[in-house]
Design an enzyme around this catalytic site. Sequence first.
Site, PDB file in Angstrom:
ATOM      1  N   ILE A 160       6.353   1.429  -2.259  1.00  0.00           N
ATOM      2  CA  ILE A 160       6.130   1.555  -1.214  1.00  0.00           C
ATOM      3  C   ILE A 160       6.125   0.591  -0.234  1.00  0.00           C
ATOM      4  CG2 ILE A 160       4.126   2.340   0.721  1.00  0.00           C
ATOM      5  CD1 ILE A 160       2.404   3.301  -2.263  1.00  0.00           C
ATOM      6  N   PRO A 161       7.483   0.412   0.449  1.00  0.00           N
ATOM      7  CA  PRO A 161       7.442  -0.527   1.864  1.00  0.00           C
ATOM      8  C   PRO A 161       6.639  -0.259   2.431  1.00  0.00           C
ATOM      9  CG  PRO A 161       8.806   0.895   1.086  1.00  0.00           C
ATOM     10  CD  PRO A 161       8.195   1.139  -0.260  1.00  0.00           C
ATOM     11  N   HIS A 162       6.003  -1.995   3.724  1.00  0.00           N
ATOM     12  CA  HIS A 162       5.162  -0.783   4.612  1.00  0.00           C
ATOM     13  C   HIS A 162       5.491  -2.242   5.330  1.00  0.00           C
ATOM     14  CE1 HIS A 162       2.944  -3.039   0.762  1.00  0.00           C
ATOM     15  NE2 HIS A 162       2.728  -3.339   2.259  1.00  0.00           N
ATOM     16  N   GLY A 163       5.650  -2.072   6.937  1.00  0.00           N
ATOM     17  CA  GLY A 163       4.992  -3.617   7.927  1.00  0.00           C
ATOM     18  C   GLY A 163       3.979  -2.745   8.550  1.00  0.00           C
TER      19      GLY A 163
END
Length: 155
Positions: free
Chosen positions: A65-68
């Site tokens: 779950i890449p996030h930013g």
Amino acid sequence: MTDLHDILAPDAVLERVSAGTRKALFQQLAVAAANIYGLDAGIVQEAVASREKLGSTAFGGGVAIPHGKVPGLTQVRGVFARLAHPLDFDAVDDLPVDVVFMLVSPPDAGATHLKALARVSRALRDQLLVEKLRGAGSRDALVALLTAEQVRDEA
């Protein structure tokens, strides 16, 4: 039931995504987010890549779950991708990743971002759901699995 319809547009569900590196994957997901949600792809890619430098967002079982945080957003948004070929993500269990949910949030969405991240994480820790996502035969099937309550309500 999984219900992510409020953060995941149907067009933001991608299947058979091919990428040789995390950087290439983030670029593809950022372009999708830019096209669907009206964002700047470069800013999205940088936000997700910067977070990934702090530590892998793969939590095991072939899921990440890449996030930013992305300026210009007014609410939390997501892009789901089922990869054509698993990708090394430096996961805690050393398994390559083939199920990815990129989450982007407004810069000031502290608690909202964490709640959305927890919802996505809870959904993707469900092994039965992940197996169904891996076995889904079409993008429409993926959308239905990820937004099941909305689909059920509209039926």
